[in-house]
Scaffold this motif. Structure first.
Motif, PDB file in Angstrom:
ATOM      1  N   MET A   1      -6.604  46.352 -16.317  1.00 52.98           N
ATOM      2  CA  MET A   1      -7.705  46.138 -15.571  1.00 52.98           C
ATOM      3  C   MET A   1      -6.688  45.671 -14.207  1.00 52.98           C
ATOM      4  SD  MET A   1     -10.060  42.274 -15.694  1.00 52.98           S
ATOM      5  CE  MET A   1      -8.397  41.167 -14.795  1.00 52.98           C
ATOM      6  N   HIS A   2      -7.846  46.778 -13.794  1.00 54.71           N
ATOM      7  CA  HIS A   2      -7.365  46.596 -11.895  1.00 54.71           C
ATOM      8  C   HIS A   2      -8.481  46.782 -11.114  1.00 54.71           C
ATOM      9  CE1 HIS A   2      -4.848  47.443  -8.464  1.00 54.71           C
ATOM     10  NE2 HIS A   2      -5.314  46.495  -8.015  1.00 54.71           N
ATOM     11  N   ILE A   3      -9.361  45.887 -10.732  1.00 50.40           N
ATOM     12  CA  ILE A   3      -9.923  45.108 -10.199  1.00 50.40           C
ATOM     13  C   ILE A   3     -10.121  45.293  -8.439  1.00 50.40           C
ATOM     14  CG2 ILE A   3     -12.374  44.145  -9.706  1.00 50.40           C
ATOM     15  CD1 ILE A   3     -12.103  43.929 -12.692  1.00 50.40           C
ATOM     16  N   ARG A   4      -9.970  46.293  -7.524  1.00 58.15           N
ATOM     17  CA  ARG A   4      -9.989  45.868  -6.018  1.00 58.15           C
ATOM     18  C   ARG A   4     -11.667  46.438  -5.026  1.00 58.15           C
ATOM     19  NH1 ARG A   4      -5.224  46.268  -2.936  1.00 58.15           N
ATOM     20  NH2 ARG A   4      -5.777  46.518  -0.881  1.00 58.15           N
ATOM     21  N   PHE A   5     -11.808  44.982  -4.266  1.00 57.80           N
ATOM     22  CA  PHE A   5     -12.776  45.216  -3.577  1.00 57.80           C
ATOM     23  C   PHE A   5     -12.755  44.230  -1.834  1.00 57.80           C
ATOM     24  CE2 PHE A   5     -13.743  41.357  -6.758  1.00 57.80           C
ATOM     25  CZ  PHE A   5     -14.008  40.774  -5.488  1.00 57.80           C
ATOM     26  N   ASP A   6     -13.705  44.319  -1.468  1.00 56.37           N
ATOM     27  CA  ASP A   6     -14.013  43.875  -0.156  1.00 56.37           C
ATOM     28  C   ASP A   6     -14.327  42.908  -0.322  1.00 56.37           C
ATOM     29  OD1 ASP A   6     -11.578  45.239   0.540  1.00 56.37           O
ATOM     30  OD2 ASP A   6     -12.888  47.146   1.283  1.00 56.37           O
ATOM     31  N   VAL A   7     -14.416  41.928   1.360  1.00 55.30           N
ATOM     32  CA  VAL A   7     -15.264  40.982   1.326  1.00 55.30           C
ATOM     33  C   VAL A   7     -15.614  40.992   2.749  1.00 55.30           C
ATOM     34  CG1 VAL A   7     -16.106  38.191   1.568  1.00 55.30           C
ATOM     35  CG2 VAL A   7     -14.674  39.276  -0.352  1.00 55.30           C
ATOM     36  N   PRO A   8     -16.590  41.736   3.154  1.00 53.87           N
ATOM     37  CA  PRO A   8     -16.773  41.613   4.937  1.00 53.87           C
ATOM     38  C   PRO A   8     -17.067  40.108   5.199  1.00 53.87           C
ATOM     39  CG  PRO A   8     -19.175  41.680   3.012  1.00 53.87           C
ATOM     40  CD  PRO A   8     -18.135  41.948   2.616  1.00 53.87           C
ATOM     41  N   ALA A   9     -17.374  40.406   6.880  1.00 52.83           N
ATOM     42  CA  ALA A   9     -16.949  39.535   7.697  1.00 52.83           C
ATOM     43  C   ALA A   9     -18.418  39.013   7.598  1.00 52.83           C
ATOM     44  CB  ALA A   9     -15.931  40.042   8.894  1.00 52.83           C
ATOM     45  N   ASP A  10     -18.666  38.430   6.845  1.00 55.66           N
ATOM     46  CA  ASP A  10     -20.153  38.046   7.252  1.00 55.66           C
ATOM     47  C   ASP A  10     -20.005  35.847   7.593  1.00 55.66           C
ATOM     48  OD1 ASP A  10     -22.691  36.799   6.835  1.00 55.66           O
ATOM     49  OD2 ASP A  10     -22.682  37.807   4.145  1.00 55.66           O
ATOM     50  N   PRO A  11     -20.669  36.581   8.509  1.00 54.43           N
ATOM     51  CA  PRO A  11     -20.437  34.332   8.621  1.00 54.43           C
ATOM     52  C   PRO A  11     -21.079  33.577   7.861  1.00 54.43           C
ATOM     53  CG  PRO A  11     -21.288  35.352  10.502  1.00 54.43           C
ATOM     54  CD  PRO A  11     -21.528  36.682   9.454  1.00 54.43           C
ATOM     55  N   ALA A  12     -22.110  33.507   6.829  1.00 52.13           N
ATOM     56  CA  ALA A  12     -22.765  33.015   5.607  1.00 52.13           C
ATOM     57  C   ALA A  12     -21.606  32.394   4.655  1.00 52.13           C
ATOM     58  CB  ALA A  12     -24.707  33.180   5.104  1.00 52.13           C
ATOM     59  N   TYR A  13     -21.073  33.432   4.835  1.00 58.89           N
ATOM     60  CA  TYR A  13     -20.043  34.120   3.848  1.00 58.89           C
ATOM     61  C   TYR A  13     -18.843  32.728   2.991  1.00 58.89           C
ATOM     62  CZ  TYR A  13     -16.739  35.104  -0.105  1.00 58.89           C
ATOM     63  OH  TYR A  13     -15.995  35.711  -1.439  1.00 58.89           O
ATOM     64  N   PRO A  14     -18.307  32.460   4.073  1.00 56.89           N
ATOM     65  CA  PRO A  14     -17.934  31.495   3.428  1.00 56.89           C
ATOM     66  C   PRO A  14     -18.670  29.985   3.631  1.00 56.89           C
ATOM     67  CG  PRO A  14     -17.087  32.149   5.677  1.00 56.89           C
ATOM     68  CD  PRO A  14     -18.540  32.855   5.457  1.00 56.89           C
ATOM     69  N   ALA A  15     -19.483  29.438   4.088  1.00 56.81           N
ATOM     70  CA  ALA A  15     -20.555  28.211   3.949  1.00 56.81           C
ATOM     71  C   ALA A  15     -20.909  28.605   2.265  1.00 56.81           C
ATOM     72  CB  ALA A  15     -21.860  28.890   5.064  1.00 56.81           C
ATOM     73  N   ARG A  16     -21.162  29.691   1.809  1.00 59.89           N
ATOM     74  CA  ARG A  16     -22.026  29.871   0.904  1.00 59.89           C
ATOM     75  C   ARG A  16     -20.076  29.702  -0.235  1.00 59.89           C
ATOM     76  NH1 ARG A  16     -23.734  34.467   2.049  1.00 59.89           N
ATOM     77  NH2 ARG A  16     -22.286  36.000   1.191  1.00 59.89           N
ATOM     78  N   VAL A  17     -18.910  29.603  -0.357  1.00 59.04           N
ATOM     79  CA  VAL A  17     -18.057  29.764  -1.250  1.00 59.04           C
ATOM     80  C   VAL A  17     -18.044  27.852  -0.589  1.00 59.04           C
ATOM     81  CG1 VAL A  17     -14.940  29.826  -1.212  1.00 59.04           C
ATOM     82  CG2 VAL A  17     -16.881  31.602  -0.629  1.00 59.04           C
ATOM     83  N   ALA A  18     -18.140  27.561   0.619  1.00 57.12           N
ATOM     84  CA  ALA A  18     -17.869  25.848   0.398  1.00 57.12           C
ATOM     85  C   ALA A  18     -18.566  25.234  -0.474  1.00 57.12           C
ATOM     86  CB  ALA A  18     -17.528  25.482   2.096  1.00 57.12           C
ATOM     87  N   ALA A  19     -20.213  25.822  -0.446  1.00 57.19           N
ATOM     88  CA  ALA A  19     -20.863  25.316  -1.264  1.00 57.19           C
ATOM     89  C   ALA A  19     -20.707  24.959  -2.535  1.00 57.19           C
ATOM     90  CB  ALA A  19     -22.205  25.514  -0.805  1.00 57.19           C
ATOM     91  N   ALA A  20     -20.169  26.329  -3.322  1.00 59.84           N
ATOM     92  CA  ALA A  20     -20.281  26.604  -4.506  1.00 59.84           C
ATOM     93  C   ALA A  20     -19.276  25.698  -4.787  1.00 59.84           C
ATOM     94  CB  ALA A  20     -20.013  27.673  -4.746  1.00 59.84           C
ATOM     95  N   LEU A  21     -18.246  25.488  -3.858  1.00 58.98           N
ATOM     96  CA  LEU A  21     -16.528  24.928  -4.764  1.00 58.98           C
ATOM     97  C   LEU A  21     -17.036  23.215  -4.484  1.00 58.98           C
ATOM     98  CD1 LEU A  21     -14.051  26.573  -2.950  1.00 58.98           C
ATOM     99  CD2 LEU A  21     -14.516  26.375  -5.584  1.00 58.98           C
TER     100      LEU A  21
END
Length: 165
Positions: A1-21
């Motif tokens: 298995m090899h999965i590769r994907f990018d994460v865009p520089a979305d200002p809302a993304y870090p907030a969603r990660v912080a909320a989930a964790l």
């Protein structure tokens, strides 16, 4: 298995990660707070119904207030994390193989070996990866292709890290 994907520089993304964790890390404060508030409310009601002396009413009030504050702690931390994390938006990516999860964010990079992962929990937007008892990182499902998401789900289920649907 090899999965590769990018994460865009979305200002809302870090907030969603912080909320989930933080939702996972702080869940116990809600449970403890509800128990304290319930004990305080029952104790306050019983002591006022019995019209006994008021020596213990301050104890029951303190338990009730402490419980309410404990229940409000997790939403307050999530609100602060969302508010403060908007400045952390940088491009990044994931490179997931049979051996590890490699993440990069801006000029930083790090990884987690699958051998150290104890479990993976499902969130509406992420898979939350736990190392030991603590959530260590997230894998964003919506940024992956459907085929890659199913491949990774099957891999994690086969390893016993993720529950079957």
């Amino acid at each position: 298995m090899h999965i590769r994907f990018d994460v865009p520089a979305d200002p809302a993304y870090p907030a969603r990660v912080a909320a989930a964790l933080s939702r996972v890390r702080l869940r116990r404060f809600g449970y403890v707070g509800a128990a304290l508030a319930a004990v305080g409310a029952v104790g306050l009601a019983v002591s006022s119904a019995l019209a006994s002396d008021d020596r213990f009413s301050s104890l029951w009030t303190a338990l009730l207030v402490g419980g309410l504050l404990s229940m409000l702690y997790a939403p307050w931390v999530r609100w602060r994390a969302r508010r403060r994390s908007g400045g952390y938006a940088v491009e990044g990516g994931y490179d997931i193989t049979d051996d590890n999860i490699m993440m990069r964010s801006g000029s930083e990079s790090g990884g987690i070996a699958w051998e150290g992962v104890t479990r993976v929990t499902d969130d509406p937007e992420f898979w939350i990866v736990h190392v030991g008892r603590m959530p260590a990182t997230v894998i964003p499902r919506r940024l992956m292709s459907d085929a890659d998401a199913e491949t990774l789900r099957a891999f994690m289920t086969e390893r016993g890290l993720l529950r079957r649907r």
